[in-house]
Design an enzyme around this catalytic site. Structure first.
Site, PDB file in Angstrom:
ATOM      1  N   GLU A 309       0.780  -0.975   0.288  1.00 34.37           N
ATOM      2  CA  GLU A 309      -0.219   0.457   0.049  1.00 34.37           C
ATOM      3  C   GLU A 309       0.338   1.088  -0.427  1.00 34.37           C
ATOM      4  O   GLU A 309       0.931   2.307   0.494  1.00 34.37           O
ATOM      5  CB  GLU A 309      -0.849  -0.056   1.450  1.00 34.37           C
ATOM      6  CG  GLU A 309      -1.653  -0.917   0.903  1.00 34.37           C
ATOM      7  CD  GLU A 309      -3.111  -1.328   2.101  1.00 34.37           C
ATOM      8  OE1 GLU A 309      -4.115  -1.651   2.159  1.00 34.37           O
ATOM      9  OE2 GLU A 309      -2.961  -0.723   3.484  1.00 34.37           O
ATOM     10  N   ASP A 383      -8.834  -8.942   3.182  1.00 35.64           N
ATOM     11  CA  ASP A 383      -8.114  -7.882   4.512  1.00 35.64           C
ATOM     12  C   ASP A 383      -9.464  -7.707   5.704  1.00 35.64           C
ATOM     13  O   ASP A 383      -9.837  -7.021   5.375  1.00 35.64           O
ATOM     14  CB  ASP A 383      -8.295  -6.561   3.586  1.00 35.64           C
ATOM     15  CG  ASP A 383      -8.268  -5.675   4.459  1.00 35.64           C
ATOM     16  OD1 ASP A 383      -7.451  -5.893   5.428  1.00 35.64           O
ATOM     17  OD2 ASP A 383      -7.995  -4.521   4.117  1.00 35.64           O
ATOM     18  N   GLU A 411     -12.992  -2.946  11.212  1.00 36.95           N
ATOM     19  CA  GLU A 411     -13.156  -1.815   9.809  1.00 36.95           C
ATOM     20  C   GLU A 411     -14.341  -2.515   9.034  1.00 36.95           C
ATOM     21  O   GLU A 411     -14.329  -1.384   8.307  1.00 36.95           O
ATOM     22  CB  GLU A 411     -11.942  -2.526   9.286  1.00 36.95           C
ATOM     23  CG  GLU A 411     -11.486  -1.544   8.352  1.00 36.95           C
ATOM     24  CD  GLU A 411      -9.780  -1.782   7.431  1.00 36.95           C
ATOM     25  OE1 GLU A 411      -9.778  -0.873   6.193  1.00 36.95           O
ATOM     26  OE2 GLU A 411      -9.416  -2.625   8.351  1.00 36.95           O
TER      27      GLU A 411
END
Length: 722
Positions: A309, A383, A411
């Protein structure tokens, strides 16, 4: 005045037997008074003549906790250590301090304990029963003390006790994604609890409470800073602040770790490169590490996110993950430190299947990492989704020490407004069979080192902690922090056991509350899967903040950032083909699983669309076509949340009114948002299926365009832009 008095009496009668769960600092270590007279009498006898030690900071922590627990549960104002005698009823000492007459009675069991394990055993001593709590280490005594208090909070008997426990995982760590400006990436409980500006001189009392809570569940390490690291934390002024935290945590057996930005030699060291094979870079990291250990002798080591990332890493210089990890490991090795090297990597260079990239980058290097390196692997290959198959790296690297990474912060699971009991997810992953050696070679067997005889083992949990009064945003988020710690201690612990423990410790032992709430917790995770990502759908959240549905997004610059990349809905069907006819990601699993998951007929339906792109009229096992099955799953999730709300409404007599109201409001938000997920996703997918909603699924009250127009520029937990 008279009416007010009568109201108070009525209120008291209505709330008799209510629990004291205020969502405050107490967490699960509430130590409320034991109401059962028989149980209280037994406890009072056991604590009537007790002998313990203050000889180390950790033993003093145990004694202080014992005082808090006994004072709260039994109302004894002071617990005094009396000399060991013929009238002693309890002994809490490390093995080396036990009187010889008692040591001989428990030496065999104590010798079987691993580091930090403990023994709690009733022994017959001179024709009477003495409760012995002992361990090979002082920290084991502290853990045993917390376990003893846990039994008391659950009103369990202490007589005839025989408990031997050792942690099955060596490094049990919380990962804080906290930034130096006190924002928290993917944090939904306020700001970071680390007040860097006021440290080192101002030490917030919460730091000690944090340490107590973690020690109570066996967590022995904390990474203070975000994996998207800031190199400033490695400068002397910040190391001084870190030292202050380490001094608070040390009496509770908690070591501090820091995230290391791979480009730090350039950013704060003045070098022209961060090449891990450059001698100046190697020397810089060795000196920096020595400087840290001079200030913090028990510093744990580094956690590193590299070449993921956009973060810098060894691949920037044509080097490998092994080159980077081993260079860092060599720097901390002389001090007994370790390196946690994250395997969460993906790039836009190979857009065929993001799920395959970590395996492709790491498995070829099996056996080449140093002995003090743990490769930290997320539970799934994408993820932290509501449901994923276990990561294919588990079991595929027999000569590499793999560390599990779970996400406690929600998340992708509704942030801190949704009630989701995550130990159910953790258990599902840990129980999964890798088939790497034989049937029964589970992910837990890999993580605890028993499958491949690892020298060190570890588990990490991305923290859900912040400055909110109740620590975790949602009051029931505390259960996920607690549950993670219990599973890090023993990855074979069941979610049901954890739910029972946490509820009783937090709310009391009334079965009229515990039984329905245990069911609510155990069902809550599946509800979220159903109203967000049923039948193997994944990563269809809105992008950036990951709040709410966004299956229509497909215009971002990198393909794997787009939800359309993952569900691939078209006129023919829906799902990501990872079989041989698609990306062949199934080949990364053991042959038995590759064959099973490569065929939709033998793929578990909860993972169906993870591995296969199937026609809208594909027939499910219950006879429904796929389109109807998806729609009915979304509706099932909404219905489950409704039942959660109904259950909670019935719990009003057993909890404080303010607490009950807070959770009721949050469940109302969750119901509203589950309906939003159902309606938005079904409207979008209906464009491709061209089929009506099945009976039992209501028509949406908004249009697809209305759902698409929703914007959330200040959704919490967004990654900061530097």
């Amino acid at each position: 005045m008279h009416m007010r008095f009568m109201y108070c009496i009525l209120f008291a009668l209505l709330h008799m037997g209510s629990v004291s769960a205020s969502g405050s600092n107490d967490l699960w270590i509430t130590y409320r008074k034991v109401e059962d007279a028989k149980v209280s009498s037994e406890y009072r006898h056991v604590f009537s003549n007790i002998h313990f030690s203050y000889k180390s900071p950790i033993l003093r922590s145990a004694a202080e906790e014992l005082q808090l627990g006994v004072n709260g549960m039994l109302g004894q104002n002071k617990v005094v250590s009396l000399p060991f005698s013929d009238t002693t009823t309890m002994v809490i000492l490390p093995q080396k301090e036990l009187p010889d007459s008692l040591r001989s009675l428990v030496s065999m069991e104590l010798d079987q304990l691993s580091k930090d394990g403990f023994l709690i055993k009733s022994v017959s001593y001179k024709k009477r029963e003495v409760l012995v709590l002992s361990a090979q280490t002082d920290l084991g005594v502290l853990y045993g003390t917390f376990h003893l208090l846990r039994k008391m909070q659950m009103n369990l008997p202490l007589s005839k006790t025989a408990i031997m426990e050792s942690p099955k995982i060596d490094f049990r760590i919380l990962n804080h994604w906290d930034n130096l400006d006190r924002t928290v990436e993917r944090g939904y409980a306020g700001f970071s609890i680390w007040n860097w500006h006021k440290l080192p001189d101002y030490k917030d009392p919460r730091y000690k409470e944090y340490a107590r809570a973690n020690a109570s569940i066996g967590i022995n390490g904390t990474v203070l800073t975000n994996v998207n690291a800031n190199a400033l934390v490695l400068t002397p002024s910040y190391i001084e602040k870190v030292r202050a935290l380490a001094e608070i945590f040390r009496p509770y057996g908690i070591r501090v770790y820091l995230t290391a930005r791979f480009s730090a030699p350039m950013e704060i060291g003045g070098l022209e490169t961060a090449d891990p094979l450059d001698q100046k870079v190697i020397s810089w990291w060795k000196q920096k590490t020595a400087d840290i250990y001079k200030e913090i002798p028990d510093f744990g080591g580094f956690l590193i996110k590299a070449n993921s990332e956009g973060q810098p890493g060894p691949q920037n210089y044509g080097r490998t993950h092994v080159d980077g990890a081993n260079m860092m490991a060599d720097a901390v090795a002389p001090f007994g430190g370790m390196v946690m090297w994250r395997a969460f990597v993906y790039s836009d260079q190979d857009p065929t299947d993001r799920a395959k990239q970590a395996y492709s980058e790491f498995v070829p290097f099996d056996g080449r990492f140093r002995d003090n390196v743990l490769v930290q692997v997320k539970n799934g290959a994408i993820d932290f989704q509501p449901r994923e198959p276990f990561h294919p790296m588990f079991g595929a690297m027999p000569s590499t020490q793999l560390m599990m990474e779970f996400q406690i912060t929600q998340e992708y699971l509704g942030f801190s407004t949704h009630l989701v009991f995550l130990p159910k997810l953790f258990q599902e992953v840990l129980e999964a069979d890798t088939y790497r050696r034989e049937q029964g070679a589970t992910v837990a067997n890999v993580v605890d080192g028993s499958l491949h005889s690892n020298k060190i083992t570890g588990m990490a949990g991305v923290a859900n902690i912040g400055t909110d009064l109740n620590w975790t945003g949602h009051p029931f988020g505390q259960a996920n922090w607690y549950g993670y710690g219990r599973m890090a201690w023993d990855p074979y612990t069941t979610a049901e056991t954890i739910a029972d423990e946490w509820l009783k410790m937090t709310f009391g032992t009334n079965p009229k509350f515990i039984e329905p709430m245990t069911k609510l917790l155990l069902d809550s995770r599946e509800a979220v899967v159903n109203y967000m990502t049923p039948l193997g759908l994944h990563h269809i959240m809105d992008t950036g903040h990951h709040y709410g549905p966004g299956p229509w997004i497909g215009n971002l610059s990198r393909p794997e950032w787009n939800p359309t990349y993952y569900h691939r809905a078209d006129s023919l069907g829906i799902g990501f083909d990872r079989s041989k006819s698609g990306s062949n990601a199934t080949a990364q699993y053991a042959p038995a699983l590759s064959e099973k998951w490569g065929d939709p007929a033998t793929t578990p339906e909860e993972l169906l669309l993870w591995f296969h792109h199937l026609p809208w009229d594909y027939e499910l096992k219950n006879g429904n076509i796929l389109w109807n099955g998806i729609a009915l799953k979304y509706q099932e999730g909404v219905d489950q949340v409704k039942r959660m709300g109904e259950t909670w409404e019935k719990m009003e007599p057993y909890v404080e009114s303010s607490y009950h109201q807070e959770v009721a409001m949050l469940l109302g938000i969750q119901l509203k948002e589950s309906q939003w997920w159902r309606d938005a996703c079904l409207l979008y997918f209906q464009q491709f299926s061209k089929r009506p909603l099945p009976k039992g699924v209501p028509e949406p009250t908004k249009t697809l365009e209305e759902f698409k127009s929703l914007k959330f520029p200040f959704a919490p937990g967004i990654r900061p832009q530097w």
